[in-house]
Design an enzyme around this catalytic site. Structure first.
Site, PDB file in Angstrom:
ATOM      1  N   SER A  83      38.845  50.557  25.130  1.00 32.09           N
ATOM      2  CA  SER A  83      40.106  50.074  25.689  1.00 32.09           C
ATOM      3  C   SER A  83      41.019  49.411  24.655  1.00 32.09           C
ATOM      4  CB  SER A  83      39.787  49.123  26.834  1.00 32.09           C
ATOM      5  OG  SER A  83      40.947  48.798  27.518  1.00 32.09           O
ATOM      6  N   HIS A  84      41.299  48.130  24.848  1.00 29.47           N
ATOM      7  CA  HIS A  84      42.270  47.432  24.000  1.00 29.47           C
ATOM      8  C   HIS A  84      41.650  46.948  22.691  1.00 29.47           C
ATOM      9  CE1 HIS A  84      40.095  44.803  26.647  1.00 29.47           C
ATOM     10  NE2 HIS A  84      40.212  43.854  25.742  1.00 29.47           N
ATOM     11  N   ASP A  98      47.727  50.317  26.611  1.00 29.50           N
ATOM     12  CA  ASP A  98      46.638  49.984  25.688  1.00 29.50           C
ATOM     13  C   ASP A  98      45.889  51.231  25.214  1.00 29.50           C
ATOM     14  OD1 ASP A  98      45.337  50.553  28.078  1.00 29.50           O
ATOM     15  OD2 ASP A  98      43.706  49.153  27.663  1.00 29.50           O
ATOM     16  N   ASP A 145      43.252  52.927  26.102  1.00 30.35           N
ATOM     17  CA  ASP A 145      42.852  53.970  27.055  1.00 30.35           C
ATOM     18  C   ASP A 145      43.844  54.153  28.196  1.00 30.35           C
ATOM     19  OD1 ASP A 145      42.169  51.455  28.038  1.00 30.35           O
ATOM     20  OD2 ASP A 145      40.558  52.257  29.286  1.00 30.35           O
ATOM     21  N   ASP A 157      45.138  52.186  30.570  1.00 35.69           N
ATOM     22  CA  ASP A 157      45.095  51.565  31.896  1.00 35.69           C
ATOM     23  C   ASP A 157      45.883  50.263  31.983  1.00 35.69           C
ATOM     24  OD1 ASP A 157      43.253  50.206  30.376  1.00 35.69           O
ATOM     25  OD2 ASP A 157      41.586  50.411  31.787  1.00 35.69           O
ATOM     26  N   ARG A 158      46.296  49.722  30.821  1.00 31.75           N
ATOM     27  CA  ARG A 158      47.065  48.471  30.866  1.00 31.75           C
ATOM     28  C   ARG A 158      48.560  48.738  30.709  1.00 31.75           C
ATOM     29  NH1 ARG A 158      43.914  43.571  27.983  1.00 31.75           N
ATOM     30  NH2 ARG A 158      41.860  44.006  28.863  1.00 31.75           N
ATOM     31  N   LYS A 195      42.984  50.735  37.000  1.00 33.79           N
ATOM     32  CA  LYS A 195      44.329  50.261  36.749  1.00 33.79           C
ATOM     33  C   LYS A 195      45.040  51.353  35.965  1.00 33.79           C
ATOM     34  CE  LYS A 195      42.839  47.289  32.878  1.00 33.79           C
ATOM     35  NZ  LYS A 195      41.393  47.152  32.953  1.00 33.79           N
TER      36      LYS A 195
HETATM   37  C1  VG1 Z   1      39.194  41.894  30.046  1.00 34.54           C
HETATM   38  C2  VG1 Z   1      40.201  41.405  31.063  1.00 34.54           C
HETATM   39  C3  VG1 Z   1      39.880  41.986  32.426  1.00 34.54           C
HETATM   40  C4  VG1 Z   1      39.869  43.525  32.327  1.00 34.54           C
HETATM   41  C5  VG1 Z   1      38.890  43.966  31.250  1.00 34.54           C
HETATM   42  C6  VG1 Z   1      38.913  45.457  31.022  1.00 34.54           C
HETATM   43  O1  VG1 Z   1      37.903  41.452  30.403  1.00 34.54           O
HETATM   44  O2  VG1 Z   1      40.224  39.988  31.114  1.00 34.54           O
HETATM   45  O3  VG1 Z   1      40.820  41.532  33.359  1.00 34.54           O
HETATM   46  O4  VG1 Z   1      39.496  44.093  33.545  1.00 34.54           O
HETATM   47  O5  VG1 Z   1      39.204  43.320  30.012  1.00 34.54           O
HETATM   48  O6  VG1 Z   1      40.183  45.883  30.609  1.00 34.54           O
HETATM   49  P1  VG1 Z   1      37.207  40.166  29.742  1.00 34.54           P
HETATM   50  O7  VG1 Z   1      35.830  40.094  30.335  1.00 34.54           O
HETATM   51  O8  VG1 Z   1      37.238  40.376  28.279  1.00 34.54           O
HETATM   52  O9  VG1 Z   1      38.067  39.000  30.119  1.00 34.54           O
HETATM   53  V1  VG1 Z   1      40.366  47.284  29.698  1.00 34.54           V
HETATM   54  O10 VG1 Z   1      41.884  47.665  29.591  1.00 34.54           O
HETATM   55  O11 VG1 Z   1      38.995  47.414  29.147  1.00 34.54           O
HETATM   56  O12 VG1 Z   1      39.669  48.575  30.403  1.00 34.54           O
HETATM   57 CO    CO Z   2      42.105  49.532  28.911  1.00 34.25          CO
END
Ligand code: VG1
Ligand code: CO
Length: 544
Positions: free
Chosen positions: A113-114, A278, A280, A282-283, A377
């Protein structure tokens, strides 16, 4: 086709976090590491014989190699058909869409992801179930138990399958279909939003947009949908080619990591609308000219206006937000007489509510917004929702936001992250806080008194499953709130997240800087948790 049963030994660090298994690329490249985890997924996937599986990723380093391994393991585990995005590309929301449309048994999404990518960066594996959403805790825990006991995995001997062009290939008895990663998703977007209205907005001459794909997976989706279908001029999408290392950047759409976009939107010649997504896809981050929309506010604005959008014109069944997300959407739900659910952090907790038809929209403070159209998302979806609204209202983003606050009040909000902390003191800090929860109510900090403190636990209203230890909530007599939790997605040390919010009903006070408005609360958070004493840090690393 020859199938090998390879002898292996368990790794002890394969428990999925908030969103899949995330580790450094070097960890994933250890012999058997990926294979053990993938076999554990297949072992848990009871209906795998003859099933369809969706496979793709955000294009980051190691994506291509991992896909070939997973294809050979899928064939050896009796999967009948795998749909793979061309070039191994599928955004997370597109994967969710494709799982649902093609009635797959599930999907594997390769992404951290991010988190940054590249040989020194992060890699990740997410497993989604047949509803298109992230596997719930019962499934991820079963996968984890398998990783602790695994002795053998199954893999077919087969040369790499070419994934560069749409088409069909045989891998033993299994069929591999290479699909256009954008087509199904774009078709779904077209059904939800008024594309003609958005097209007219882009061609009105008076509206300019900049979409920053941060060299991540949304590039091809944004080019195809915003520029080719909706008529936004070429160049609207910047950094639109996915790169294995995201161009060396951090593909996280927030005020810190999407700095270039933020700067562009705060210049005098700024475009009217800015957005980013982001790694992948989803953000989303939403910006107007000289205006940043917090994700919590964005969710509230979408909820308040959903009935204007074709896909949601019948209104919302209910809404849901993660616990640390501000209560802005709660105010909209109350005004509209619909239910509002508070869930733990992570999209997997929305799945049951969406499947049961209890909610239509949901969101998280971490730049995540979505609806019942998929079970993830969805970054570009949120951007299209805003574009559709702007096309109807024809007013600047900041005006729309001001009007929203005038109607519902403003929830000043910020999140302070302390990244890469030594894990032991970070855990000790939260443990100490946990022990003191009982003595906090009644205590005075500055001009506020604690009215309530707990460690958030959630009982899923649909299946009754209970999730404990989801973050410490502290509320004050003026309804201000602080939340403390440790991240479940990081790969380096521990990350403390501190979420701060305060409600302001008076429109005369809606134009202030959140960091100043929340300064007293920020100081109180440091005092209550003794952040500096435990971590040695005097300031957060990232403020959003
Ligand atoms: C973070 C965010 C959470 C989100 C997750 C996955 O998790 O706070 O709200 O769902 O990333 O996002 P954490 O446990 O680091 O706070 V992403 O765009 O991975 O798929
Ligand atoms: Co993501």
């Amino acid at each position: 086709m020859k199938i090998d049963n390879v002898t292996t030994t368990p790794f002890d660090d394969q428990r999925p976090g908030t969103s899949g298994l995330r580790k450094k690329v070097s960890v994933f490249r250890q012999p058997h590491y990926l294979e053990n985890f993938i076999q554990s997924i297949f072992t848990v996937l009871e209906d795998r014989e003859g099933a369809t599986l969706i496979l793709g990723g955000d294009g980051r380093y190691h994506n291509a190699a991992a896909i070939q391994v997973i294809l050979r393991m899928a064939a050896a585990n009796g999967i009948a058909r795998v749909l793979v995005g061309r070039g191994g590309i599928l955004s997370t929301p597109a994967a969710s869409c494709v799982i649902r449309k093609h009635r797959a048994a599930g999907g594997i999404i390769l992404s951290a992801s991010h988190n940054p990518g590249g040989p020194q960066g992060d890699f990740g594996v997410k497993f989604n179930i047949a509803n298109g959403g992230p596997a719930p805790e019962s499934v991820t825990e079963a996968i984890y138990r398998n990783t602790r006991e695994i002795r053998e995995y199954r893999i077919a001997a087969h040369p790499p399958v070419p994934l560069e062009h749409p088409g069909t290939h045989a891998l033993g008895a299994m069929t591999v279909e290479v699909i256009d990663p954008v087509a199904d998703y774009a078709e779904l977007m077209e059904r939800l939003f008024d594309f003609d209205a958005i097209h007219a907005l882009f061609n009105s001459g008076g509206f300019h947009m900049r979409f920053d794909a941060l060299h991540a997976v949304t590039g091809p989706y944004a080019h195809a949908i915003l520029e080719q279908r909706l008529g936004a001029p070429p160049g609207t999408v910047v950094h639109g080619t996915p790169l294995e290392d995201f161009g060396g950047g951090h593909p996280d759409p927030n005020l810190v990591y999407a700095r270039e976009l933020v700067d562009a939107l705060f210049r005098t010649d700024a475009p009217d609308f800015g957005a980013a997504s982001d790694g992948d896809g989803d953000r989303n981050m939403i910006l107007g000219r000289r205006c940043f929309v917090t994700p919590s506010d964005s969710l509230a604005v979408l909820a308040a206006n959903a009935h204007l959008i074709p896909g949601y014109r019948l209104g919302l069944r209910g809404v849901a937000r993660s616990m640390p997300t501000s209560r802005a959407v709660d105010r909209v739900a109350a005004a509209h007489g619909i239910d509002c659910y508070e869930t733990p952090t992570g999209w997997k907790f929305f799945g049951n509510l969406l499947d049961a038809g209890r909610v239509t929209l949901c969101g998280e403070e971490s730049f995540g917004t979505g609806s019942d159209h998929v079970r993830e998302k969805d970054g570009l979806w949120a951007v299209l929702f805003w574009l559709n609204l702007l096309a109807l209202k024809r007013e600047p983003v900041n005006k729309l936001l001001r009007n929203h606050w005038r109607a519902f009040g403003r929830d000043y909000y910020t999140r302070h992250d302390y990244e890469a902390l030594a894990p032991e003191p970070a855990h000790a800090m939260l443990e100490e806080l946990h022990k003191r929860l009982g003595e906090l109510p009644g205590r005075r900090y500055g001009k506020r008194t604690v009215s309530f403190a707990d460690d958030f636990a959630y009982t899923d209203p649909v299946d009754g499953s209970v999730s404990t230890g989801q973050g410490i909530r502290i509320r004050f007599d003026d309804d201000a709130r602080i939340v403390f939790r440790l991240s479940g997605t990081g790969t380096e040390g521990a990350t403390l997240r501190v979420y701060l919010e305060r409600f302001e009903p008076d429109p005369a006070h809606h134009g202030r800087d959140p960091q100043r408005v929340l300064a007293g609360l920020i100081a109180t958070a440091g005092e209550i948790a003794r952040i500096q004493a435990h971590t040695g840090r005097t300031a957060p690393t990232v403020i959003t």
